[in-house]
Design an enzyme around this catalytic site. Structure first.
Site, PDB file in Angstrom:
ATOM      1  N   LYS A 125      -5.990  14.692   4.883  1.00  0.00           N
ATOM      2  CA  LYS A 125      -5.571  16.127   4.370  1.00  0.00           C
ATOM      3  C   LYS A 125      -4.868  16.780   5.391  1.00  0.00           C
ATOM      4  O   LYS A 125      -4.999  18.069   5.453  1.00  0.00           O
ATOM      5  CB  LYS A 125      -6.859  17.034   4.201  1.00  0.00           C
ATOM      6  CG  LYS A 125      -7.676  16.182   3.028  1.00  0.00           C
ATOM      7  CD  LYS A 125      -6.782  15.736   1.986  1.00  0.00           C
ATOM      8  CE  LYS A 125      -6.212  16.688   0.990  1.00  0.00           C
ATOM      9  NZ  LYS A 125      -5.208  15.825   0.075  1.00  0.00           N
ATOM     10  N   HIS A 157      -4.628   6.388   7.537  1.00  0.00           N
ATOM     11  CA  HIS A 157      -5.824   7.100   8.171  1.00  0.00           C
ATOM     12  C   HIS A 157      -6.420   6.431   9.241  1.00  0.00           C
ATOM     13  O   HIS A 157      -7.426   7.296   9.581  1.00  0.00           O
ATOM     14  CB  HIS A 157      -6.433   7.805   6.993  1.00  0.00           C
ATOM     15  CG  HIS A 157      -5.871   8.616   6.038  1.00  0.00           C
ATOM     16  ND1 HIS A 157      -5.012   9.756   6.250  1.00  0.00           N
ATOM     17  CD2 HIS A 157      -5.751   8.475   4.510  1.00  0.00           C
ATOM     18  CE1 HIS A 157      -4.412  10.202   5.223  1.00  0.00           C
ATOM     19  NE2 HIS A 157      -4.957   9.461   4.268  1.00  0.00           N
ATOM     20  N   SER A 184      -9.898  21.459   2.688  1.00  0.00           N
ATOM     21  CA  SER A 184      -8.804  20.787   1.804  1.00  0.00           C
ATOM     22  C   SER A 184      -9.563  19.418   1.178  1.00  0.00           C
ATOM     23  O   SER A 184      -9.533  18.843   0.184  1.00  0.00           O
ATOM     24  CB  SER A 184      -7.503  20.374   2.714  1.00  0.00           C
ATOM     25  OG  SER A 184      -6.583  19.539   1.891  1.00  0.00           O
TER      26      SER A 184
HETATM   27  P1  A3P Z   1      -4.117  22.155   1.204  1.00  0.00           P
HETATM   28  O1  A3P Z   1      -5.385  21.286   0.393  1.00  0.00           O
HETATM   29  O2  A3P Z   1      -4.842  22.859   2.382  1.00  0.00           O
HETATM   30  O3  A3P Z   1      -3.407  22.908   0.405  1.00  0.00           O
HETATM   31  P2  A3P Z   1      -2.549  15.021   2.876  1.00  0.00           P
HETATM   32  O4  A3P Z   1      -1.021  14.805   2.515  1.00  0.00           O
HETATM   33  O5  A3P Z   1      -2.845  14.658   4.256  1.00  0.00           O
HETATM   34  O6  A3P Z   1      -3.446  14.731   1.929  1.00  0.00           O
HETATM   35  O7  A3P Z   1      -2.579  16.635   2.878  1.00  0.00           O
HETATM   36  C1  A3P Z   1      -2.660  17.303   1.844  1.00  0.00           C
HETATM   37  C2  A3P Z   1      -2.633  18.840   2.489  1.00  0.00           C
HETATM   38  O8  A3P Z   1      -1.335  19.424   2.746  1.00  0.00           O
HETATM   39  C3  A3P Z   1      -2.858  19.808   1.202  1.00  0.00           C
HETATM   40  O9  A3P Z   1      -3.532  21.039   1.911  1.00  0.00           O
HETATM   41  C4  A3P Z   1      -1.497  19.946   0.892  1.00  0.00           C
HETATM   42  O10 A3P Z   1      -1.498  21.475   0.115  1.00  0.00           O
HETATM   43  C5  A3P Z   1      -0.949  20.436   2.174  1.00  0.00           C
HETATM   44  N1  A3P Z   1       0.769  19.751   1.994  1.00  0.00           N
HETATM   45  C6  A3P Z   1       1.404  19.048   1.232  1.00  0.00           C
HETATM   46  N2  A3P Z   1       2.643  19.409   1.705  1.00  0.00           N
HETATM   47  C7  A3P Z   1       2.811  20.366   2.202  1.00  0.00           C
HETATM   48  C8  A3P Z   1       4.159  21.138   2.716  1.00  0.00           C
HETATM   49  N3  A3P Z   1       5.290  20.653   2.377  1.00  0.00           N
HETATM   50  N4  A3P Z   1       3.652  22.264   3.503  1.00  0.00           N
HETATM   51  C9  A3P Z   1       2.652  22.472   3.720  1.00  0.00           C
HETATM   52  N5  A3P Z   1       1.411  21.848   3.199  1.00  0.00           N
HETATM   53  C10 A3P Z   1       1.594  20.820   2.655  1.00  0.00           C
END
Ligand code: A3P
Length: 295
Positions: A48, A108, A138
């Site tokens: 996340k 991860h 998240s």
């Molecule tokens: P939130 O749940 O806070 O919205 P991962 O890819 O490591 O699983 O992380 C997911 C998190 O990154 C989610 O956070 C998601 O919305 C956010 N995320 C994905 N793409 C993004 C982007 N282009 N800019 C900012 N945040 C992004």
């Protein structure tokens, strides 16, 4: 897809002090002996922290800013997930073994569990860290969406487990510190989600420098545009909407949920915040690693 045995899929067991899915631990040997290549680029994160975002940026860098090239496949095929194992689906290792160089690799894993061949081959790693509070929120919502993850229970209980490291991939504190402390020993570029939010172009330039790539300002602007949260949210190649509901159910909470720094303020109570801050201070004492929880 064949019916999954949810109980066994959701089971977490410790490996060298870190909780991982039982299937991953049972097959650890295949991950430990993974053969890296010198031109692999690893995107390493605690869950996340912005893995999908960084993955899309780096794939766009490799495509010289050509968004159409990045539409060739889903993000989970363009950037295979090293330790991924779900029965009935190709493993991350199988995917990676069948991927031509240069490969982009998602993981991860905490640094002490990384297969040694990445260091032997001097592969480059881009590590993205995100503040502990936004990750907790998240991760909590992600547990509600993803069938392979255990039931998080109520927020209060999840937060307690998260602070104790009783969640998949273990302690956020150990993860971010572990990679930080070794960033000068290997080829590691350590970036922060909050910096990427604040000034994406500046952070993408750091990635370009680290990867030894040149790019026109026009191409760089295209990357910034196509990897913005609003663009990625509706991009079916990266928002995981292609996956069946049985794997990730986005009907109430989308994977691309908020994409901001500071959403934790909407979820932490005052008491939770005070307890968290006290515990954070103890766990992060003695490190020069600092996070911003708002920008
Ligand atoms: P939130 O749940 O806070 O919205 P991962 O890819 O490591 O699983 O992380 C997911 C998190 O990154 C989610 O956070 C998601 O919305 C956010 N995320 C994905 N793409 C993004 C982007 N282009 N800019 C900012 N945040 C992004």
């Amino acid at each position: 897809m064949k019916t999954l045995d949810m109980e066994s899929l959701q089971a977490l067991v410790p490996l060298h002090g870190v909780l991982l899915s039982k299937d991953v631990v049972d097959n650890w040997e295949t991950i430990e002996s993974f053969q890296a290549r010198s031109d692999d680029v690893v995107i390493a994160t605690y869950p996340k922290a912005g893995t999908t975002w960084a993955s899309e940026i780096i794939d766009m860098i490799y495509a010289d800013g050509d968004h159409e090239k990045c539409r060739r496949d889903y993000i989970f095929n363009r950037v295979p997930y090293l330790e991924f194992r779900v029965p009935g689906m190709p493993t991350g290792i199988d995917q990676l073994n069948g991927t031509p160089s240069p490969r982009l690799v998602k993981t991860h894993l905490p640094i002490h569990l990384m297969p040694n061949s990445f260091w032997e081959k001097k592969a480059k790693v881009i590590y993205v860290a995100r503040n502990a509070k936004d990750v907790a929120v998240s991760y909590f919502f992600f547990h509600q969406n993803v069938s392979a993850l255990p039931d998080p229970g109520p927020w209060d209980k999840f937060l307690d487990n998260y602070m104790k490291g009783n969640v998949g991939y273990g302690s956020w504190y150990d993860h971010v510190k572990g990679w930080w402390e070794k960033r000068h020993d290997y080829k590691i570029l350590y970036l922060f989600y909050e910096d990427m939010k604040e000034e994406p172009k500046r952070e993408i330039r750091k990635m370009l420098d680290f990867l030894g790539k040149n790019m026109s300002d026009d191409a760089l602007n295209k990357i910034v545009y196509h990897t913005s949260f609003d663009f990625m949210k509706t991009n079916d190649k990266v928002n995981y909407k292609s996956l069946p509901k049985e794997v990730i159910d986005q009907s109430t909470i989308p994977f691309m949920r908020k994409g901001i720094a500071g959403d934790w303020k909407n979820h932490f109570t005052v008491t939770q915040n005070e307890e968290f801050d006290g515990d954070y201070k103890r766990k992060m004492s003695g490190t020069d690693l600092h996070f911003r929880t708002v920008i």
